[in-house]
Write a protein that holds these residues in place. Structure first.
Motif, PDB file in Angstrom:
ATOM      1  N   LEU B 136       0.913  -1.207   0.084  1.00  0.00           N
ATOM      2  CA  LEU B 136      -0.064   0.022  -0.121  1.00  0.00           C
ATOM      3  C   LEU B 136       0.893   1.191   0.148  1.00  0.00           C
ATOM      4  CD1 LEU B 136      -3.157  -0.357   2.387  1.00  0.00           C
ATOM      5  CD2 LEU B 136      -2.980   0.251  -0.166  1.00  0.00           C
ATOM      6  N   PHE B 137       1.889   1.215   0.603  1.00  0.00           N
ATOM      7  CA  PHE B 137       2.815   2.272   1.097  1.00  0.00           C
ATOM      8  C   PHE B 137       3.923   2.399  -0.133  1.00  0.00           C
ATOM      9  CE2 PHE B 137       0.328   2.783   4.531  1.00  0.00           C
ATOM     10  CZ  PHE B 137       0.319   4.342   4.559  1.00  0.00           C
ATOM     11  N   PHE B 144      -3.334   5.081  -3.616  1.00  0.00           N
ATOM     12  CA  PHE B 144      -3.763   5.293  -2.106  1.00  0.00           C
ATOM     13  C   PHE B 144      -4.078   6.673  -1.652  1.00  0.00           C
ATOM     14  CE2 PHE B 144      -2.462   5.651   2.446  1.00  0.00           C
ATOM     15  CZ  PHE B 144      -3.524   4.442   3.036  1.00  0.00           C
ATOM     16  N   GLU B 145      -3.154   7.723  -2.045  1.00  0.00           N
ATOM     17  CA  GLU B 145      -3.239   8.897  -1.558  1.00  0.00           C
ATOM     18  C   GLU B 145      -4.523   9.580  -2.274  1.00  0.00           C
ATOM     19  OE1 GLU B 145      -1.887  10.624   0.652  1.00  0.00           O
ATOM     20  OE2 GLU B 145      -0.320   8.990   1.267  1.00  0.00           O
ATOM     21  N   VAL B 147      -7.346   8.237  -3.411  1.00  0.00           N
ATOM     22  CA  VAL B 147      -8.450   7.727  -2.852  1.00  0.00           C
ATOM     23  C   VAL B 147      -8.579   8.293  -1.513  1.00  0.00           C
ATOM     24  CG1 VAL B 147      -9.507   5.641  -1.602  1.00  0.00           C
ATOM     25  CG2 VAL B 147      -8.410   5.296  -3.762  1.00  0.00           C
ATOM     26  N   SER B 148      -7.514   8.747  -0.641  1.00  0.00           N
ATOM     27  CA  SER B 148      -7.610   9.356   0.571  1.00  0.00           C
ATOM     28  C   SER B 148      -8.224  10.854   0.223  1.00  0.00           C
ATOM     29  CB  SER B 148      -6.378   9.588   1.298  1.00  0.00           C
ATOM     30  OG  SER B 148      -5.660   8.238   1.279  1.00  0.00           O
ATOM     31  N   LEU B 149      -7.529  11.558  -0.888  1.00  0.00           N
ATOM     32  CA  LEU B 149      -8.025  12.841  -1.098  1.00  0.00           C
ATOM     33  C   LEU B 149      -9.669  12.802  -1.702  1.00  0.00           C
ATOM     34  CD1 LEU B 149      -5.341  14.689  -3.198  1.00  0.00           C
ATOM     35  CD2 LEU B 149      -6.295  15.490  -1.119  1.00  0.00           C
ATOM     36  N   LEU B 151     -11.762  10.659  -0.628  1.00  0.00           N
ATOM     37  CA  LEU B 151     -12.654  10.745   0.686  1.00  0.00           C
ATOM     38  C   LEU B 151     -12.679  11.681   1.550  1.00  0.00           C
ATOM     39  CD1 LEU B 151     -11.566   7.140   2.053  1.00  0.00           C
ATOM     40  CD2 LEU B 151     -14.025   7.746   1.165  1.00  0.00           C
ATOM     41  N   LEU B 152     -11.587  12.616   1.555  1.00  0.00           N
ATOM     42  CA  LEU B 152     -11.584  13.870   2.138  1.00  0.00           C
ATOM     43  C   LEU B 152     -12.659  14.835   1.708  1.00  0.00           C
ATOM     44  CD1 LEU B 152     -10.307  15.409   4.616  1.00  0.00           C
ATOM     45  CD2 LEU B 152      -8.615  16.339   2.770  1.00  0.00           C
TER      46      LEU B 152
END
Lengths: 383, 168
Positions: B136-137, B144-145, B147-149, B151-152
Motif C-alpha cells: 500500500l505504501f 492510495f493517496e 483515494v484518501s483525497l 474521501l476527504l
C-alpha cells in the motif's frame, strides 16, 4: 452504652475501627498478598495441567479454540458476576457506605442471589414489539464482545488464536456491538429503548475512531498487530529500573485509549445510554430475565475486554519480574485497571450528551491524530 | 485433506448465507429487517475473505461495512422512517431500476470474464498483513493517496451539504 448492630454481626464501633484505624490497611495488604498467591497458584496449576497433554495437542486449532472459549467464558461469567459485587463494595468503601451485606459474610453471595432473582423473572415480549428483532438483539449485542477474547493473550502461550491481525480483529468485532444494541432499541417498540440505543450507537461511533487511532502507537512500536508481538516489544527496562511499557513514551495515547474505551463501555461518567433518571436505563428498558442479564453483562464484558486490551497495549501484558508468574501478572494488571475504572465511576458524575460528543470529536480525535505524528517522530528517533 | 474438505464446506455455507441474505435484503417487508440482513451479507463476505487467507481484508470488511456503514444505515432508518412497510414502486422507477441494474451487470461482467480463475483451491499463504501494508505504501502509494483525497473531498462535501446556516 447502646451498641447498634449495623453490619451483619458487626457493631457500629467495630465498623468505626475497621474503617479508620490501621486495620483496614493491614487487611488490604493481606488481601493483596492472598490475591497474588491465589493467582500464582492458579497459573502454576494451569501450566501443570496443560503440560500433561501429549506433544502437539495444543497446536490443534480446534482444541485451542474450544479450551480458550471455555476458559474465557469462565472468566467472563464468573468475573462479570463478581465484578458487580466488587464494584458495589469498592464504591461503597469510597463513598463511605457499607454496600451489599445481607447475603453471606460481607455480602459475598449477593451476585448469586441477584442471578437467581434475574433468571426467575418472567420473559416479557410486549405486544407491539418486533418479536424476532427483540429476541435476537441481546445475543447479537453480547456475542461480539465475547468473541474478541479469542485474540487477547493472557500469557505468551495462553492465547486462543495467534492470529496475525490480533488487535485489529478485536476492534473489528467490537464494532458489531452497536448493531445488537440498535436492535434492542428498535425491537421492543419503546421510546426509551430507542433513545438509549441511539445514544449508545452515537457514542460508540464517536469514540471508536480515537480508540483505533490511539492503538496505532503500540502497533507501530511493535510493527505487528499480533497481541503477543505487541507485548514482547515491551520487554526489558530503561536504566534497569523503568519497564519498557508503552504507557511511558506514549502517555497521551494511553490516556486517549483509556477515555475512549471508558466511553465505549458506557459507564459513568459516560453512561448517558443508561441514564436511569431520564430514560429508565435506556435500551434495556423493556427487557427482563435472561435477555436483560445479557444486555447488562455487555457493560462488564466490555470492561474486562477494554482493560485487557489496555494491559496488552500499554502496560506490558504478562511481563513482570520472576516470583510472580506471567499468568498472575496479567491478572493483577487487569484487576488494577478495572479497579481504577471503578474508582472513576465512584467519584465522578454523569456528563451531558453534548459534552460527551464534544470530547470525542473535538478533543480526543485531534489529540489522537497529533499523537500519531508524535509517536512517528519518537519511533524514528529511538529505533 | 481434511482441512480442504472443511474449507469447501465453509465456502458453501458462507456463499449460501451471503446469497440468501442478499435476497432477503430485497424481500424483507420491514426496512429495518432488510438492513439487518445486509449485516449478515457483510459478515458472510468477510468469512469468504478469511477462506482466501485475506484476514486483514476480512477485519476491515467487518470494521468498516458491518461496523460503521451498517450502523449508520440503521441510524438513518431509526431517525427518519415512520412508516416501516414502504410504498408501492411506480412503473417509471421500475424501468429505471431494471436499466440501471442491467448496466451495472454489464460493467461487472467485463472484469469477471477477463480474470483467469484458478481451477483449484488457493493454498494458504500464511500471514500477509505486513505485505498488504508494505505494498500500500510502496507500489500503490499514488492510488492510495488519491483515494484518501477523494474521501476527504466527500467528507467536506457532506459537511457542507448538511450544514445549516446560522440564524435561518
Amino acid at each position: 452504652m447502646i451498641r447498634r448492630r449495623v453490619h451483619g454481626g458487626l457493631y457500629a464501633e467495630d465498623m468505626e475501627r475497621l474503617y479508620h484505624g490501621p486495620l483496614p490497611y493491614l487487611i488490604m495488604l493481606i488481601g493483596a498478598g492472598l490475591t497474588v498467591a491465589i493467582l500464582t497458584g492458579t497459573g502454576l496449576a494451569l501450566s501443570y495441567v496443560a503440560g500433561l497433554a501429549p506433544e502437539g495437542f495444543w497446536e490443534n486449532p480446534w482444541v485451542r479454540g474450544a479450551v480458550g472459549a471455555v476458559l474465557w467464558a469462565l472468566v467472563v461469567a464468573v468475573g462479570g458476576l463478581y465484578l458487580t459485587l466488587v464494584e458495589r463494595k469498592f464504591m461503597a468503601r469510597v463513598q463511605v457506605r457499607y454496600g451489599p451485606n445481607r447475603w453471606g459474610p460481607y455480602g459475598i453471595l449477593q451476585p448469586i442471589a441477584d442471578a437467581i432473582k434475574l433468571l426467575r423473572k418472567e420473559d416479557i415480549i410486549p405486544e407491539a414489539a418486533d418479536p424476532l428483532v427483540m429476541r435476537f438483539a441481546p445475543i447479537i449485542a453480547f456475542a461480539p464482545s465475547f468473541v474478541l477474547f479469542a485474540a487477547v493473550p493472557w500469557t505468551e502461550s495462553y492465547v486462543a488464536s495467534t492470529m496475525d491481525i490480533g488487535v485489529l480483529f478485536i476492534v473489528a468485532v467490537t464494532a458489531l456491538t452497536p448493531i445488537g444494541v440498535l436492535m434492542a432499541g428498535w425491537g421492543p417498540n419503546n421510546k426509551y429503548n430507542l433513545l438509549g440505543a441511539m445514544r449508545f450507537a452515537a457514542q460508540e461511533l464517536a469514540y471508536e475512531i480515537p480508540l483505533v487511532l490511539a492503538m496505532i502507537g503500540p502497533i507501530a512500536a511493535a510493527q505487528s498487530l499480533n497481541g503477543v508481538a505487541i507485548v514482547e516489544a515491551q520487554r526489558g527496562t530503561w536504566l534497569g529500573l523503568i519497564p519498557r511499557w508503552n504507557i511511558f513514551p506514549q502517555f497521551l495515547g494511553a490516556i486517549i485509549f483509556f477515555v475512549a474505551f471508558m466511553a465505549e463501555t458506557g459507564r459513568i461518567p459516560f453512561d448517558i445510554p443508561d441514564a436511569e433518571g431520564e430514560i429508565v436505563h435506556g435500551f434495556t428498558a423493556e427487557y427482563s430475565g435472561m435477555k436483560f442479564v445479557l444486555l447488562l453483562l455487555i457493560e462488564y464484558v466490555h470492561l474486562i475486554a477494554g482493560a485487557a486490551l489496555f494491559v496488552v497495549l500499554f502496560m506490558g501484558g504478562y511481563l513482570g519480574p520472576a516470583p510472580i508468574n506471567p499468568f498472575a501478572w496479567f491478572a493483577l494488571k487487569l484487576l488494577l485497571v478495572i479497579l481504577f475504572m471503578m474508582l472513576i465511576r465512584a467519584v465522578w458524575f454523569r456528563v451531558r450528551i453534548d459534552q460527551i460528543m464534544t470530547l470525542g470529536w473535538k478533543i480526543l480525535l485531534p489529540a489522537a491524530l497529533f499523537n500519531i505524528g508524535f509517536i512517528g517522530i519518537y519511533l524514528a528517533v529511538t529505533v | 485433506m481434511r482441512k480442504v474438505a472443511g474449507d469447501i464446506i465453509a465456502f458453501y455455507v458462507l456463499a449460501f448465507l451471503a446469497i440468501a441474505a442478499s435476497i432477503m435484503v430485497m424481500e424483507a417487508q420491514d426496512i429495518f429487517h432488510g438492513a439487518l440482513y445486509l449485516a449478515l451479507v457483510f459478515a458472510s463476505v468477510a468469512g469468504l475473505f478469511i477462506l482466501l487467507t485475506a484476514e486483514f481484508l476480512a477485519a476491515i470488511q467487518i470494521l468498516v461495512y458491518a461496523g460503521a456503514v451498517l450502523v449508520l444505515i440503521l441510524f438513518a432508518i431509526v431517525f427518519t422512517r415512520r412508516d416501516r412497510k414502504g410504498e408501492e414502486v411506480s412503473r417509471g422507477h421500475m424501468i429505471a431500476g431494471v436499466l440501471l441494474v442491467a448496466g451495472l451487470v454489464a460493467l461487472l461482467l467485463q472484469p469477471l470474464l477477463r480474470v483467469p480463475w484458478p481451477a483449484s483451491l488457493i493454498e494458504p499463504s500464511g500471514p500477509n498483513t505486513y505485505s498488504v501494508g508494505l505494498s500500500l505504501f510502496t507500489d500503490y502509494v499514488i492510488p492510495f493517496e488519491i483515494v484518501s483525497l477523494a474521501l476527504l473531498a466527500a467528507l467536506i462535501g457532506a459537511v457542507y451539504l448538511s450544514k445549516r446556516e446560522v440564524g435561518s
